[in-house]
Design an enzyme around this catalytic site. Structure first.
Site, PDB file in Angstrom:
ATOM      1  N   TYR A  57     -24.608  39.652  29.348  1.00  0.00           N
ATOM      2  CA  TYR A  57     -25.166  40.652  28.437  1.00  0.00           C
ATOM      3  C   TYR A  57     -26.656  40.401  28.184  1.00  0.00           C
ATOM      4  CZ  TYR A  57     -20.457  42.306  27.160  1.00  0.00           C
ATOM      5  OH  TYR A  57     -19.186  42.831  27.163  1.00  0.00           O
ATOM      6  N   LEU A 221     -18.230  59.156  23.812  1.00  0.00           N
ATOM      7  CA  LEU A 221     -17.622  60.463  24.070  1.00  0.00           C
ATOM      8  C   LEU A 221     -16.790  60.942  22.881  1.00  0.00           C
ATOM      9  CD1 LEU A 221     -17.228  62.537  26.477  1.00  0.00           C
ATOM     10  CD2 LEU A 221     -15.018  61.436  26.811  1.00  0.00           C
ATOM     11  N   LEU A 222     -16.154  59.997  22.181  1.00  0.00           N
ATOM     12  CA  LEU A 222     -15.279  60.340  21.062  1.00  0.00           C
ATOM     13  C   LEU A 222     -15.986  60.168  19.714  1.00  0.00           C
ATOM     14  CD1 LEU A 222     -12.186  58.523  22.538  1.00  0.00           C
ATOM     15  CD2 LEU A 222     -12.425  61.001  22.296  1.00  0.00           C
ATOM     16  N   GLY A 223     -17.299  60.066  19.764  1.00  0.00           N
ATOM     17  CA  GLY A 223     -18.064  59.859  18.539  1.00  0.00           C
ATOM     18  C   GLY A 223     -18.830  61.088  18.079  1.00  0.00           C
ATOM     19  N   GLY A 224     -18.355  62.288  18.458  1.00  0.00           N
ATOM     20  CA  GLY A 224     -19.043  63.518  18.069  1.00  0.00           C
ATOM     21  C   GLY A 224     -20.120  63.922  19.054  1.00  0.00           C
TER      22      GLY A 224
END
Length: 332
Positions: A57, A221-224
């Site tokens: 990372y 994608l699923l965060g608005g």
């Protein structure tokens, strides 16, 4: 004081971890170090004691940068290191050298030393194999891990991105050596990507392995995402895996955001609450880029979706096959 459900056990171990794991993949390149330190401080303030990183990372700056940033945060003192259950990973190539990646005994031990140095710590609580290495026999892997545990440099061993049969093979090999083996598996799991329900989660449950869900919002994608795109505020959801997924699931995402609006709850919190509700899931790995995103994720712990609401989400994002574990999931 946190409620009794804020902490849970890491699989079959006695170790207590928070039900949200602070992921650090955005630290370095997307989150500047000062803000990363602020996010980690806020996480501790709210009782989150489980942090996840990896030796690779920070690659947008240089590989190892994120561990270095966490190490500098530990060095600020005030018991920071002692308060944290620290997880990192090994296996991804750290250079072009032929032995500077994978799960050979040589690399596992050398990589652990490198992570300890960058993190400015004497021990790693959870040392995770980042990917399967098909060239490495389990006897070699476990010999290296046993050495690190015996030296006090590693407390527990985990895996990431393993198939169900890999978990079984690893555990059976560990059992023959009278070694604890894998205590956690970190896998991609969210409403859009549900393949792990077939075999990974059932295998983990059978062996007492914690399931840590990475990308619980599928890269934003699923965060608005549709609302953010319309307002021009999309960042992570406008790049990476979220882009092609949006093209495939736009209709469902539109209905999902409408459903969240009906609930009066931000989509990110609904997506996290769904993952938290899944059988076998120990903790989602969240990747906040700002303190307010961390605060929002914490509110997901308080959201309990009803059976009717869960059924609605299943209708929008159907499970694989007939749903549930294999082989029933694919038997017509």
């Amino acid at each position: 004081m946190q409620n009794e459900n804020f902490y849970t056990r890491l699989g079959r171990t006695a170790l207590k971890i928070s039900r949200l794991c602070l992921g650090t993949v955005n630290f370095g390149g997307r989150v500047e170090e000062a803000e990363a330190h602020e996010i980690m401080d806020r996480a501790v303030e709210h009782g989150i004691n489980f942090f996840d990183t990896a030796d690779i990372y920070g690659w947008r700056v240089h590989k190892g940068y994120t561990e270095e940033a966490i190490g500098r945060w530990f060095a600020r003192g005030n018991g920071r290191r002692e308060k944290i259950v620290l997880a990192t990973k090994v296996g991804s190539p750290m250079s072009e050298g032929p032995n500077d990646g994978g799960l050979s005994a040589r690399h596992i031990i050398a990589a652990c030393e490198g992570s300890l140095r960058r993190l400015r710590t004497d021990w790693i609580d959870l040392y995770q194999m980042h990917h399967v290495d098909r060239a490495a026999p389990w006897e070699e892997i476990w010999q290296a891990m046993e050495t690190l545990v015996a030296q006090g440099k590693v407390r527990y061993v985990g895996s990431s991105n393993f198939a169900g049969w890999h978990l079984a093979a690893a555990q059976e090999a560990a059992a023959r050596r009278h070694f604890l083996g894998i205590v956690s598996e970190q896998c991609v799991y969210n409403l859009v990507t549900r393949h792990v329900e077939l075999e990974v989660i059932p295998a983990a449950q059978a062996y007492g392995i914690a399931v840590l869900a990475w990308s619980p919002l599928h890269g934003g994608l699923l965060g608005g995402v549709l609302d953010k795109l319309a307002r021009g505020t999309a960042v992570k959801s406008a790049q990476g895996r979220a882009v092609p997924a949006l093209q495939r699931h736009r209709k469902a995402i539109k209905e999902y955001e409408k459903f969240c609006a009906e609930l009066g709850v931000p989509p990110a919190q609904v997506g996290l609450a769904w993952v938290l509700s899944r059988p076998g899931v120990t903790a989602p790995v969240i990747g906040p880029r700002a303190v307010d995103q961390l605060d929002g994720a914490l509110r997901a712990l308080e959201l309990k979706l009803s059976d009717t609401e869960l059924d609605r989400l299943d209708a929008l994002f159907p499970p694989v096959g007939n749903g549930g574990p294999a082989p029933e999931a694919w038997i017509s």
